[in-house]
Design a protein around this motif. Structure first.
Motif, PDB file in Angstrom:
ATOM      1  N   TYR A  89       0.812  -1.219   0.000  1.00 36.87           N
ATOM      2  CA  TYR A  89       0.000   0.000   0.000  1.00 36.87           C
ATOM      3  C   TYR A  89       0.849   1.274   0.000  1.00 36.87           C
ATOM      4  CZ  TYR A  89      -3.794  -3.206   0.455  1.00 36.87           C
ATOM      5  OH  TYR A  89      -4.692  -4.215   0.201  1.00 36.87           O
ATOM      6  N   ARG A  90       2.116   1.124  -0.466  1.00 41.34           N
ATOM      7  CA  ARG A  90       3.020   2.259  -0.662  1.00 41.34           C
ATOM      8  C   ARG A  90       3.150   3.145   0.575  1.00 41.34           C
ATOM      9  NH1 ARG A  90      -0.539   4.094  -4.132  1.00 41.34           N
ATOM     10  NH2 ARG A  90       0.208   6.217  -3.856  1.00 41.34           N
ATOM     11  N   SER A  91       3.036   2.554   1.761  1.00 42.52           N
ATOM     12  CA  SER A  91       3.185   3.254   3.047  1.00 42.52           C
ATOM     13  C   SER A  91       2.098   4.298   3.297  1.00 42.52           C
ATOM     14  CB  SER A  91       4.569   3.923   3.164  1.00 42.52           C
ATOM     15  OG  SER A  91       5.586   2.967   3.157  1.00 42.52           O
ATOM     16  N   ILE A  92       0.987   4.218   2.585  1.00 41.71           N
ATOM     17  CA  ILE A  92      -0.096   5.196   2.745  1.00 41.71           C
ATOM     18  C   ILE A  92      -1.132   4.670   3.739  1.00 41.71           C
ATOM     19  CG2 ILE A  92      -1.991   6.424   1.577  1.00 41.71           C
ATOM     20  CD1 ILE A  92       0.773   7.455   0.804  1.00 41.71           C
ATOM     21  N   CYS A  93      -1.414   5.476   4.755  1.00 41.80           N
ATOM     22  CA  CYS A  93      -2.444   5.131   5.742  1.00 41.80           C
ATOM     23  C   CYS A  93      -3.800   5.090   5.036  1.00 41.80           C
ATOM     24  CB  CYS A  93      -2.457   6.168   6.862  1.00 41.80           C
ATOM     25  SG  CYS A  93      -3.812   5.956   8.034  1.00 41.80           S
ATOM     26  N   ALA A  94      -4.504   3.994   5.187  1.00 42.17           N
ATOM     27  CA  ALA A  94      -5.791   3.810   4.502  1.00 42.17           C
ATOM     28  C   ALA A  94      -6.846   4.823   4.943  1.00 42.17           C
ATOM     29  CB  ALA A  94      -6.314   2.394   4.750  1.00 42.17           C
ATOM     30  N   TYR A  95      -6.767   5.311   6.160  1.00 38.85           N
ATOM     31  CA  TYR A  95      -7.784   6.244   6.668  1.00 38.85           C
ATOM     32  C   TYR A  95      -7.370   7.703   6.545  1.00 38.85           C
ATOM     33  CZ  TYR A  95      -9.680   1.961   8.700  1.00 38.85           C
ATOM     34  OH  TYR A  95     -10.163   0.701   8.878  1.00 38.85           O
ATOM     35  N   LEU A  96      -6.138   8.027   6.883  1.00 37.35           N
ATOM     36  CA  LEU A  96      -5.675   9.415   6.839  1.00 37.35           C
ATOM     37  C   LEU A  96      -5.180   9.802   5.453  1.00 37.35           C
ATOM     38  CD1 LEU A  96      -5.311  11.948   8.533  1.00 37.35           C
ATOM     39  CD2 LEU A  96      -3.101  11.041   9.302  1.00 37.35           C
ATOM     40  N   SER A  97      -4.761   8.822   4.673  1.00 31.81           N
ATOM     41  CA  SER A  97      -4.322   9.016   3.297  1.00 31.81           C
ATOM     42  C   SER A  97      -3.086   9.912   3.181  1.00 31.81           C
ATOM     43  CB  SER A  97      -5.462   9.555   2.423  1.00 31.81           C
ATOM     44  OG  SER A  97      -5.140   9.408   1.066  1.00 31.81           O
ATOM     45  N   VAL A  98      -2.147   9.680   4.074  1.00 20.61           N
ATOM     46  CA  VAL A  98      -0.818  10.284   3.988  1.00 20.61           C
ATOM     47  C   VAL A  98       0.210   9.189   4.232  1.00 20.61           C
ATOM     48  CG1 VAL A  98      -1.539  12.598   4.738  1.00 20.61           C
ATOM     49  CG2 VAL A  98      -0.694  10.969   6.427  1.00 20.61           C
ATOM     50  N   ILE A  99       1.427   9.439   3.787  1.00 19.73           N
ATOM     51  CA  ILE A  99       2.490   8.455   3.951  1.00 19.73           C
ATOM     52  C   ILE A  99       2.850   8.293   5.432  1.00 19.73           C
ATOM     53  CG2 ILE A  99       4.406  10.074   3.656  1.00 19.73           C
ATOM     54  CD1 ILE A  99       5.743   7.841   1.915  1.00 19.73           C
ATOM     55  N   VAL A 100       3.103   7.050   5.807  1.00 21.05           N
ATOM     56  CA  VAL A 100       3.594   6.732   7.151  1.00 21.05           C
ATOM     57  C   VAL A 100       5.040   6.297   6.934  1.00 21.05           C
ATOM     58  CG1 VAL A 100       3.272   5.317   9.208  1.00 21.05           C
ATOM     59  CG2 VAL A 100       1.280   5.949   7.808  1.00 21.05           C
ATOM     60  N   PRO A 101       5.984   7.203   7.152  1.00 20.73           N
ATOM     61  CA  PRO A 101       7.376   6.889   6.812  1.00 20.73           C
ATOM     62  C   PRO A 101       7.913   5.669   7.555  1.00 20.73           C
ATOM     63  CG  PRO A 101       7.121   9.227   7.294  1.00 20.73           C
ATOM     64  CD  PRO A 101       5.847   8.549   7.704  1.00 20.73           C
ATOM     65  N   PRO A 102       8.642   4.817   6.844  1.00 22.14           N
ATOM     66  CA  PRO A 102       9.284   3.677   7.504  1.00 22.14           C
ATOM     67  C   PRO A 102      10.257   4.183   8.570  1.00 22.14           C
ATOM     68  CG  PRO A 102       9.449   3.500   5.112  1.00 22.14           C
ATOM     69  CD  PRO A 102       8.922   4.866   5.426  1.00 22.14           C
ATOM     70  N   GLY A 103      10.496   3.353   9.564  1.00 27.17           N
ATOM     71  CA  GLY A 103      11.454   3.705  10.602  1.00 27.17           C
ATOM     72  C   GLY A 103      10.878   4.511  11.739  1.00 27.17           C
ATOM     73  N   THR A 104       9.605   4.909  11.636  1.00 25.80           N
ATOM     74  CA  THR A 104       8.991   5.699  12.708  1.00 25.80           C
ATOM     75  C   THR A 104       8.281   4.821  13.726  1.00 25.80           C
ATOM     76  OG1 THR A 104       6.912   5.952  11.500  1.00 25.80           O
ATOM     77  CG2 THR A 104       8.601   7.662  11.155  1.00 25.80           C
ATOM     78  N   GLY A 105       8.026   3.568  13.369  1.00 29.05           N
ATOM     79  CA  GLY A 105       7.265   2.693  14.251  1.00 29.05           C
ATOM     80  C   GLY A 105       5.790   3.048  14.271  1.00 29.05           C
ATOM     81  N   ALA A 106       5.367   3.898  13.348  1.00 31.48           N
ATOM     82  CA  ALA A 106       3.995   4.399  13.371  1.00 31.48           C
ATOM     83  C   ALA A 106       3.042   3.616  12.478  1.00 31.48           C
ATOM     84  CB  ALA A 106       3.972   5.866  12.976  1.00 31.48           C
ATOM     85  N   GLY A 107       3.552   2.663  11.690  1.00 31.31           N
ATOM     86  CA  GLY A 107       2.677   1.858  10.847  1.00 31.31           C
ATOM     87  C   GLY A 107       2.093   0.707  11.638  1.00 31.31           C
ATOM     88  N   SER A 108       0.856   0.333  11.304  1.00 23.46           N
ATOM     89  CA  SER A 108       0.230  -0.776  12.014  1.00 23.46           C
ATOM     90  C   SER A 108      -0.779  -1.484  11.121  1.00 23.46           C
ATOM     91  CB  SER A 108      -0.430  -0.289  13.306  1.00 23.46           C
ATOM     92  OG  SER A 108      -1.509   0.575  13.026  1.00 23.46           O
ATOM     93  N   VAL A 109      -1.190  -2.654  11.584  1.00 24.73           N
ATOM     94  CA  VAL A 109      -2.187  -3.457  10.885  1.00 24.73           C
ATOM     95  C   VAL A 109      -3.532  -3.208  11.556  1.00 24.73           C
ATOM     96  CG1 VAL A 109      -2.939  -5.789  10.271  1.00 24.73           C
ATOM     97  CG2 VAL A 109      -0.485  -5.261  10.395  1.00 24.73           C
ATOM     98  N   ASP A 110      -4.481  -2.676  10.801  1.00 19.70           N
ATOM     99  CA  ASP A 110      -5.842  -2.546  11.312  1.00 19.70           C
ATOM    100  C   ASP A 110      -6.647  -3.723  10.804  1.00 19.70           C
ATOM    101  OD1 ASP A 110      -8.239  -1.274  12.445  1.00 19.70           O
ATOM    102  OD2 ASP A 110      -8.813  -1.022  10.350  1.00 19.70           O
ATOM    103  N   HIS A 111      -7.422  -4.325  11.691  1.00 18.97           N
ATOM    104  CA  HIS A 111      -8.377  -5.370  11.299  1.00 18.97           C
ATOM    105  C   HIS A 111      -9.688  -4.653  11.027  1.00 18.97           C
ATOM    106  CE1 HIS A 111      -5.359  -7.725  13.416  1.00 18.97           C
ATOM    107  NE2 HIS A 111      -5.847  -8.802  12.830  1.00 18.97           N
TER     108      HIS A 111
END
Length: 192
Positions: free
Chosen positions: A47-69
């Motif tokens: 998903y090219r690091s794009i948050c599905a809800y906020l629709s902005v990039i979540v840069p790698p290395g920030t620990g801010a990406g997650s899996v939503d069920h």
């Protein structure tokens, strides 16, 4: 929020996530093991690091990406280890959605249901949207707090440099696709 297409399941997903998950489900464990974390990198890439809800990039290395069920694992355990139930999101959106089921699925919405008021970067239901669809868009905006200062700042982080000529439309589309779509839709794109 923009429409997101379901990406193909990675080859190793079944072995790393689904099969161990099914064993845990069959054993009827109380607390589901978080095997979905094994596919976070695949989810990010798909998903090219794009948050599905906020629709902005979540840069790698920030620990801010997650899996939503999308269907919460607390309510639909049988979907806890299914790729099609996962959305790549930032931790903030995941924490806000939690186990609520009133958030629209970015994979099922038409692309034009959410729009931006560009002066204040507020997310709104589309003008021609009525009835239940409008109510569900508004409920999603409220549940995820898409118009709070953090979400507006996330959009502004890319929109301001675009307005100032420091960011191309191509990069805006890559890093903040909802803002980019609205810039183009509203006829605000610069000639580059």
């Amino acid at each position: 929020m923009i429409h997101v297409r379901l990406q193909p399941e990675p080859e190793r997903f079944d072995a790393l996530v689904r099969q161990p998950g099914r064993r845990a489900l069959a054993a009827n464990v109380e607390h589901l093991p978080p095997y979905w974390r094994e596919c976070l990198d695949d989810l990010r890439r798909s998903y090219r690091s794009i948050c599905a809800y906020l629709s902005v990039i979540v840069p790698p290395g920030t620990g801010a990406g997650s899996v939503d069920h999308l269907a919460p694992k607390s309510k639909r355990r049988e979907l806890a280890y299914e790729w099609s139930n996962y959305r790549f999101v930032c931790s903030l959106m995941n924490a806000r959605k939690r186990d609520f089921e009133d958030v629209l699925d970015p994979m099922e919405i038409p692309d034009e249901w959410f729009v931006l008021e560009m002066s204040f970067l507020q997310v709104l239901p589309a003008e021609g949207l009525h009835g239940e669809a409008r109510e569900r868009v508004q409920a999603t905006i409220e549940r995820l707090k898409l118009n709070d200062k953090e979400c507006i700042a996330a959009r502004e982080l890319y929109y301001t440099p675009y307005l100032e000529g420091r960011l191309t439309l191509e990069l805006l589309q890559e890093w903040s696709p909802f803002v980019a779509r609205e810039v183009v839709r509203q006829g605000l794109a610069r000639r580059e």
